[in-house]
Design a protein around this motif. Structure first.
Motif, PDB file in Angstrom:
ATOM      1  N   VAL A 383     -77.842  84.326  85.707  1.00 21.67           N
ATOM      2  CA  VAL A 383     -77.657  83.459  84.550  1.00 21.67           C
ATOM      3  C   VAL A 383     -79.005  82.874  84.136  1.00 21.67           C
ATOM      4  N   GLU A 384     -79.262  82.845  82.828  1.00 22.00           N
ATOM      5  CA  GLU A 384     -80.442  82.172  82.309  1.00 22.00           C
ATOM      6  C   GLU A 384     -79.991  81.050  81.378  1.00 22.00           C
ATOM      7  N   PRO A 385     -79.966  79.796  81.881  1.00 21.19           N
ATOM      8  CA  PRO A 385     -79.486  78.683  81.044  1.00 21.19           C
ATOM      9  C   PRO A 385     -80.506  78.204  80.021  1.00 21.19           C
ATOM     10  N   HIS A 386     -81.755  78.626  80.170  1.00 21.59           N
ATOM     11  CA  HIS A 386     -82.805  78.249  79.226  1.00 21.59           C
ATOM     12  C   HIS A 386     -83.434  79.531  78.680  1.00 21.59           C
ATOM     13  N   PRO A 387     -82.771  80.157  77.706  1.00 22.86           N
ATOM     14  CA  PRO A 387     -83.181  81.489  77.266  1.00 22.86           C
ATOM     15  C   PRO A 387     -84.619  81.565  76.767  1.00 22.86           C
ATOM     16  N   MET A 388     -85.233  82.681  77.049  1.00 31.90           N
ATOM     17  CA  MET A 388     -86.549  83.021  76.551  1.00 31.90           C
ATOM     18  C   MET A 388     -86.503  83.206  75.038  1.00 31.90           C
ATOM     19  N   CYS A 389     -87.641  83.158  74.398  1.00 39.59           N
ATOM     20  CA  CYS A 389     -87.653  83.409  72.951  1.00 39.59           C
ATOM     21  C   CYS A 389     -87.822  84.879  72.646  1.00 39.59           C
ATOM     22  N   GLY A 390     -88.264  85.633  73.657  1.00 33.89           N
ATOM     23  CA  GLY A 390     -88.459  87.058  73.465  1.00 33.89           C
ATOM     24  C   GLY A 390     -89.067  87.679  74.699  1.00 33.89           C
ATOM     25  N   TYR A 391     -89.446  88.951  74.597  1.00 30.54           N
ATOM     26  CA  TYR A 391     -90.054  89.694  75.701  1.00 30.54           C
ATOM     27  C   TYR A 391     -91.323  90.386  75.217  1.00 30.54           C
ATOM     28  N   ARG A 392     -92.312  90.409  76.101  1.00 25.49           N
ATOM     29  CA  ARG A 392     -93.525  91.161  75.803  1.00 25.49           C
ATOM     30  C   ARG A 392     -93.484  92.485  76.551  1.00 25.49           C
ATOM     31  N   LEU A 393     -93.676  93.546  75.817  1.00 22.91           N
ATOM     32  CA  LEU A 393     -93.788  94.886  76.376  1.00 22.91           C
ATOM     33  C   LEU A 393     -95.250  95.287  76.408  1.00 22.91           C
ATOM     34  N   THR A 394     -95.680  95.933  77.472  1.00 24.34           N
ATOM     35  CA  THR A 394     -97.009  96.533  77.479  1.00 24.34           C
ATOM     36  C   THR A 394     -97.010  97.715  76.514  1.00 24.34           C
ATOM     37  N   GLY A 395     -98.193  98.184  76.189  1.00 22.11           N
ATOM     38  CA  GLY A 395     -98.271  99.341  75.309  1.00 22.11           C
ATOM     39  C   GLY A 395     -97.546 100.537  75.876  1.00 22.11           C
ATOM     40  N   GLU A 396     -97.677 100.738  77.181  1.00 19.48           N
ATOM     41  CA  GLU A 396     -97.005 101.868  77.835  1.00 19.48           C
ATOM     42  C   GLU A 396     -95.494 101.704  77.791  1.00 19.48           C
ATOM     43  N   GLN A 397     -95.022 100.498  78.071  1.00 18.25           N
ATOM     44  CA  GLN A 397     -93.578 100.251  78.016  1.00 18.25           C
ATOM     45  C   GLN A 397     -93.046 100.485  76.604  1.00 18.25           C
ATOM     46  N   TYR A 398     -93.797 100.034  75.620  1.00 18.96           N
ATOM     47  CA  TYR A 398     -93.335 100.187  74.242  1.00 18.96           C
ATOM     48  C   TYR A 398     -93.232 101.664  73.856  1.00 18.96           C
ATOM     49  N   GLU A 399     -94.237 102.452  74.230  1.00 21.66           N
ATOM     50  CA  GLU A 399     -94.182 103.871  73.903  1.00 21.66           C
ATOM     51  C   GLU A 399     -92.986 104.528  74.572  1.00 21.66           C
ATOM     52  N   GLN A 400     -92.682 104.085  75.783  1.00 26.51           N
ATOM     53  CA  GLN A 400     -91.508 104.616  76.485  1.00 26.51           C
ATOM     54  C   GLN A 400     -90.214 104.250  75.779  1.00 26.51           C
ATOM     55  N   LEU A 401     -90.135 103.014  75.285  1.00 24.47           N
ATOM     56  CA  LEU A 401     -88.884 102.486  74.743  1.00 24.47           C
ATOM     57  C   LEU A 401     -88.756 102.588  73.231  1.00 24.47           C
ATOM     58  N   LYS A 402     -89.807 102.931  72.546  1.00 25.23           N
ATOM     59  CA  LYS A 402     -89.794 102.911  71.079  1.00 25.23           C
ATOM     60  C   LYS A 402     -88.591 103.651  70.478  1.00 25.23           C
ATOM     61  N   PRO A 403     -88.295 104.889  70.904  1.00 26.95           N
ATOM     62  CA  PRO A 403     -87.129 105.577  70.325  1.00 26.95           C
ATOM     63  C   PRO A 403     -85.806 104.877  70.657  1.00 26.95           C
ATOM     64  N   THR A 404     -85.729 104.321  71.878  1.00 22.50           N
ATOM     65  CA  THR A 404     -84.490 103.654  72.287  1.00 22.50           C
ATOM     66  C   THR A 404     -84.268 102.379  71.485  1.00 22.50           C
ATOM     67  N   LEU A 405     -85.318 101.586  71.307  1.00 23.23           N
ATOM     68  CA  LEU A 405     -85.184 100.380  70.498  1.00 23.23           C
ATOM     69  C   LEU A 405     -84.767 100.736  69.079  1.00 23.23           C
ATOM     70  N   ALA A 406     -85.321 101.819  68.563  1.00 19.85           N
ATOM     71  CA  ALA A 406     -84.993 102.232  67.200  1.00 19.85           C
ATOM     72  C   ALA A 406     -83.522 102.601  67.063  1.00 19.85           C
ATOM     73  N   VAL A 407     -82.979 103.323  68.047  1.00 19.66           N
ATOM     74  CA  VAL A 407     -81.586 103.745  67.938  1.00 19.66           C
ATOM     75  C   VAL A 407     -80.644 102.558  68.069  1.00 19.66           C
ATOM     76  N   HIS A 408     -81.079 101.505  68.778  1.00 20.98           N
ATOM     77  CA  HIS A 408     -80.291 100.277  68.859  1.00 20.98           C
ATOM     78  C   HIS A 408     -80.475  99.391  67.631  1.00 20.98           C
ATOM     79  N   GLY A 409     -81.478  99.665  66.815  1.00 23.17           N
ATOM     80  CA  GLY A 409     -81.752  98.822  65.668  1.00 23.17           C
ATOM     81  C   GLY A 409     -82.459  97.529  66.027  1.00 23.17           C
ATOM     82  N   ILE A 410     -83.197  97.526  67.140  1.00 20.96           N
ATOM     83  CA  ILE A 410     -83.910  96.335  67.609  1.00 20.96           C
ATOM     84  C   ILE A 410     -85.352  96.392  67.120  1.00 20.96           C
ATOM     85  N   SER A 411     -85.817  95.314  66.515  1.00 25.19           N
ATOM     86  CA  SER A 411     -87.157  95.284  65.947  1.00 25.19           C
ATOM     87  C   SER A 411     -88.151  94.671  66.924  1.00 25.19           C
TER      88      SER A 411
END
Length: 452
Positions: A383-411
């Motif tokens: 449980v996270e009772p004090h939610p984060m405002c967002g997440y930072r991805l490294t460049g490598e993580q972003y390249e890995q996830l870019k297609p997946t984020l796109a298919v989910h419609g996450i910006s």
């Protein structure tokens, strides 16, 4: 085997032969009224001149994948209300087809998404054929009906059908050609089948979704229909309640109105009382839960895939017809919800997206990494009772996830030699389940941020 409710012979034959088929040649019935229930409108129609192969065999054989392709071409040619399009290819190269039905013709994606859309996912498990058959029949019945109520409904609502696992269909396997259970792939989106379903959700923005399945009955777990709503605790509360209403008061109610039995998926029942829950948790990678996180009023339908009484034991075709009829009528219940509560669904699905975006922007609410609607997690790491405002991805993580984020419609946006994925967007409840180390099925261990 134990006795159960049996419909009168004539009624059984009428209901199980074609579910509730309609005729393209029937005369319009203007006196019926454009606002009468869809279930009533379809049940009152005469038999169809375009029976499916399953119907032609009276339930003795299932429609094959090649037969379905030919059948859908025929339906597309028979009615301007129908559009069949390929939205992807399976691992083995078979088309992933989306069938859209609307009046006088299906609306374009953007226009349909602004109104009301109902989505049916037809047998994502290849060895569960009744959902596919139910979808073929329901698409046909909606497309060919001349009843004023059906026409009025389709003028206001687009109905979508997707056969989500053709390779498994042909192989008669639960998984796809790679052996993956597609209904456990809606987070990672590693399979072409899951990608296709997610793109439909992202682009068409359905208001309701019914995912059609089958289950193996056993002692204390043997009703004609098992149904369930999204249980993930990050689902918007109002959409959770609407989904439960659809599941219990519409899909289940439609099935039981015909004399069949119904229960909650995953609950074993003894002497009329639930005593053990064996399935039906809050995993976001499962479609009914994913739908809720994507701000869709979603549910699961499961019909028993084995005989439930002596008559079915003696006649496999009778069992098959019952399987199809139950899934058909569960789907029909979802359509009835849209007919009766269309404005509410449009309003509440849009409002849920706004509420999620606002909660992500101001850090309100709670993020859950475990638990479900009837179980609050007790481990602090869940449980996270004090939610984060967002997440930072490294460049490598972003390249890995870019297609997946796109298919989910996450910006995301550029930030600190990487990418920032803010929670201030409609998928606020889904993002931590994709990116946080505390998520059981997360894809990467991104860095949660207190300030963005």
């Amino acid at each position: 085997m134990k006795p159960r409710f049996v419909l009168a012979a004539a009624a059984t034959a009428a209901l199980l032969t074609t579910a509730v088929a309609v005729s393209a040649q029937a005369e319009p019935n203007p006196g019926a009224g454009a606002d009468r229930p869809i279930a009533q409108a379809l049940a009152a129609a005469p038999g169809s001149p375009l029976p499916t192969p399953f119907e032609t065999s009276n339930g003795a054989t299932w429609t094959s994948h090649p037969q379905s392709l030919r059948y859908l071409r025929s339906l597309d040619s028979a009615s301007e209300r129908v559009k069949v399009e390929n939205i992807g290819r399976t691992t083995e190269g078979r088309p992933l087809q989306l069938v859209s039905v609307g009046a006088p013709a299906p609306k374009p994606v953007a226009e349909a998404a602004q109104g009301s859309v109902a989505l049916f996912v037809c047998s994502v498990h290849g060895d569960e054929p009744s959902g596919r058959e139910a979808c073929l029949q329901l698409a046909r019945d909606l497309a060919l009906s001349t009843d004023a109520a059906v026409t009025r409904f389709l003028e206001r609502t687009t109905v979508l059908f997707i056969n989500a696992n053709p390779d498994g269909w042909v192989a008669d396997t639960r998984g796809n050609a790679d052996g993956t259970d597609v209904n456990r792939d809606y987070l990672a989106a590693a399979t072409p089948e899951a990608k296709a379903v997610l793109k439909v959700i992202r682009d068409w923005k359905p208001d309701v979704l019914n995912d059609l399945h089958e289950y193996g009955p056993r002692e204390h777990y043997d009703t004609d229909l098992l149904h369930l709503w999204p249980r993930n605790r990050n689902v918007d509360a109002r959409l959770h309640d609407l989904a439960r209403e659809m599941s219990e008061e519409y899909a289940s109610a439609q099935v039981t109105s015909l004399g069949y039995t119904s229960g909650v998926y995953g609950q074993l029942i003894k002497d009329g009382e639930p005593y053990l829950q064996v399935a039906g948790d809050g995993q976001a990678r499962i479609l009914r839960n994913y739908a809720g996180l994507a701000n869709v009023v979603g549910m699961l339908s499961e019909t028993a895939n084995a005989p439930l009484d002596d008559a079915e034991e003696a006649d496999p075709a009778l069992t098959n017809r019952r399987r199809v009829t139950v899934n058909y009528n569960s789907a029909l219940g979802s359509i009835q919800l849209v007919q009766e509560q269309r404005d509410t669904l449009i309003t509440e699905t849009a409002a849920a997206a706004e509420r999620q975006t606002e909660a992500g922007a101001d850090g309100s609410g709670v993020i859950y990494f475990a638990g479900q609607d009837d179980m609050i997690p007790t481990d602090a790491d869940q449980v996270e009772p004090h939610p984060m405002c967002g997440y930072r991805l490294t460049g490598e993580q972003y390249e890995q996830l870019k297609p997946t984020l796109a298919v989910h419609g996450i910006s995301s946006q550029a930030a600190d030699e990487g990418r920032l994925v803010p929670l201030a967007q409609p998928d606020r409840g889904l993002i931590p389940l994709l990116l946080d180390a505390r998520s059981e099925y997360g894809l990467v261990d991104a860095t949660p941020l207190e300030t963005c």
